[in-house]
Design an enzyme around this catalytic site. Structure first.
Site, PDB file in Angstrom:
ATOM      1  N   ARG A  41      -1.851  -8.405   2.914  1.00 12.61           N
ATOM      2  CA  ARG A  41      -1.326  -7.395   1.985  1.00 12.61           C
ATOM      3  C   ARG A  41       0.202  -7.467   1.964  1.00 12.61           C
ATOM      4  NH1 ARG A  41      -0.613  -2.838   4.022  1.00 12.61           N
ATOM      5  NH2 ARG A  41      -2.681  -2.545   4.932  1.00 12.61           N
ATOM      6  N   TYR A  93       2.918  -0.271 -25.162  1.00 17.45           N
ATOM      7  CA  TYR A  93       1.577  -0.748 -24.808  1.00 17.45           C
ATOM      8  C   TYR A  93       0.715   0.464 -24.407  1.00 17.45           C
ATOM      9  CZ  TYR A  93      -2.087  -2.979 -22.050  1.00 17.45           C
ATOM     10  OH  TYR A  93      -3.303  -3.355 -21.538  1.00 17.45           O
ATOM     11  N   ASP A 165       9.901  -4.379 -19.900  1.00 16.27           N
ATOM     12  CA  ASP A 165       8.599  -5.046 -19.940  1.00 16.27           C
ATOM     13  C   ASP A 165       8.777  -6.295 -20.811  1.00 16.27           C
ATOM     14  OD1 ASP A 165       6.025  -5.914 -20.525  1.00 16.27           O
ATOM     15  OD2 ASP A 165       5.188  -3.892 -20.684  1.00 16.27           O
ATOM     16  N   LYS A 190      -0.855 -12.338 -19.446  1.00 14.42           N
ATOM     17  CA  LYS A 190      -0.664 -12.807 -20.815  1.00 14.42           C
ATOM     18  C   LYS A 190      -0.020 -14.198 -20.804  1.00 14.42           C
ATOM     19  CE  LYS A 190      -2.172  -8.615 -21.307  1.00 14.42           C
ATOM     20  NZ  LYS A 190      -1.307  -7.461 -21.457  1.00 14.42           N
TER      21      LYS A 190
END
Ligand SMILES: *Cc1c(COP(=O)(O)O)cnc(C)c1O
Length: 374
Positions: A41, A93, A165, A190
């Protein structure tokens, strides 16, 4: 950078690609005696190679990978405290809007959604409680372009953080850190990964203290990507520049085709001279990207849906940025979580269709659109 950033041949056996270190923990010789890795982690060698690569391609010093784009945004929001205010792009978004209003608003963080094409409108909304500007550009799905340098100047003047973003543009087209942003966020799902086969998010910064706070949150909250997803994203990024060139070429051809089609009412694409933010797009982007949206003449909710259902090569699907072309109906898909009145105020009408133009033969794509538009 896309090919070599963060990736020297593996010291163990010379593997050219960073191996998938599919392990949760690492042997210690004595308590605390390890080779820099204790628990996955916190650190994992495959993820670390990706994080270094992400930093390189965005011209940043520090990269952090997350389980998804929204997990990356979630980490940024955790920098804030109750009563802090955020000014965000209004044409945002859908998932980002949902995260802000449904998760963080109840924790006492206040959001103002502003059309950020107007620097003045953003300035008017700044109060002593404002801590962060959240910019998405180009916007989704209206393809507005926001002046990152103007936002950075505003943020510096008022001592705010600026987060961008950069999912739609990708670092191939624009690098917000070089324009004064403090944090760049990606849905690597993406363009970065680029093959519609992984969900992953990223944050990149040049600020060591921000990087330290964000990596504390990354480890403490734990929304990290696995080694295999990190590997897939690294592999995708290697061809980012080649894919983006073709994506942009194809999109330009399709935008022109739609603009000249007698059955199309309007096309949103920042490459048009008449696009309201064309000059800014030209100045801050290397090319105009491969996302566009359009409204067929006289269309409504039903006929727009009928059109996207007729497409054969364009797959009807959420998401974007993969090598294959996708079509979507924002009002009932990606933007369904935004209230209708708010949605329509920013231009996301029921007849709007969004395309993520892939890297197929552009003539094949045009033929597909032609048969669907009829
Ligand atoms: C997809 C997307 C996100 C969310 O990313 P996930 O990887 O799906 O969590 C955020 N911003 C933009 C612009 C996106 O397209």
């Amino acid at each position: 950078m896309t090919i070599h950033g963060g990736q020297a041949p593996d010291p163990a056996y010379g593997a050219v690609m960073p191996p998938i270190y599919q392990t949760s923990t690492y042997a210690q010789t004595t308590p605390g005696g390890h080779k820099g890795f204790e628990y996955s982690r916190t650190h994992n060698p495959t993820r670390q190679a990706l994080e270094k690569n992400l930093a390189h391609i965005e011209h940043g010093a520090f990269g952090l990978a997350f389980a998804s784009g929204l997990a990356a945004m979630d980490a940024v929001m955790k920098l804030l405290k109750p009563s802090d205010e955020v000014i965000a792009t209004d044409d945002l978004y859908g998932g980002s809007y949902r995260l802000f209003t449904k998760i963080f608003e109840p924790y006492g963080i206040h959001f103002r959604f502003v059309p950020m094409q107007s620097t003045e409108k953003v300035a008017q909304q700044i109060t002593p409680k404002t801590k962060l500007l959240w910019v998405e550009t180009p916007t989704n799905p209206m393809m507005n372009v926001i002046d990152i340098t103007a936002m950075a100047n505003l943020a510096k003047h008022h001592k705010l953080l600026l987060a961008v973003d950069n999912t739609f543009a990708s670092p191939y087209l624009q690098q917000p850190l070089t324009m004064g942003a403090d944090i760049v966020m990606h849905s690597a799902t993406k363009y970065l990964a680029g093959h519609s086969d992984v969900v992953l998010g990223a944050l990149i910064t040049n600020d060591a203290s921000l990087a330290e706070r964000l990596s504390f949150i990354q480890n403490a909250s734990g929304a990290v990507p696995g080694p295999f997803d990190s590997f897939l994203t690294l592999r995708g990024i290697k061809t980012l520049h080649v894919r983006m060139e073709r994506h942009c070429q194809n999109a330009a051809t399709i935008a022109q085709y739609l603009a000249h089609h007698p059955k199309i009412e309007s096309v949103n694409w920042p490459g048009f001279d008449h696009h309201p933010n064309h000059t800014i797009a030209q100045a801050q982007m290397k090319d105009f990207g491969a996302m566009l949206s359009f409204v067929p003449k006289g269309a409504n909710h039903q006929t727009a849906i009928a059109l996207v259902e007729k497409l054969k090569l364009f797959t009807l699907a959420e998401s974007l940025g993969g090598v294959e072309s996708l079509a979507g109906h924002p009002a009932s898909m990606t933007h369904a979580s935004i209230p209708k009145d708010l949605r329509e105020k920013s231009g996301v009408v029921d007849a709007l269709i969004r395309l993520s133009v892939g890297i197929e033969d552009v003539q094949d794509l045009i033929e597909d659109l032609e048969q669907a538009i009829g």
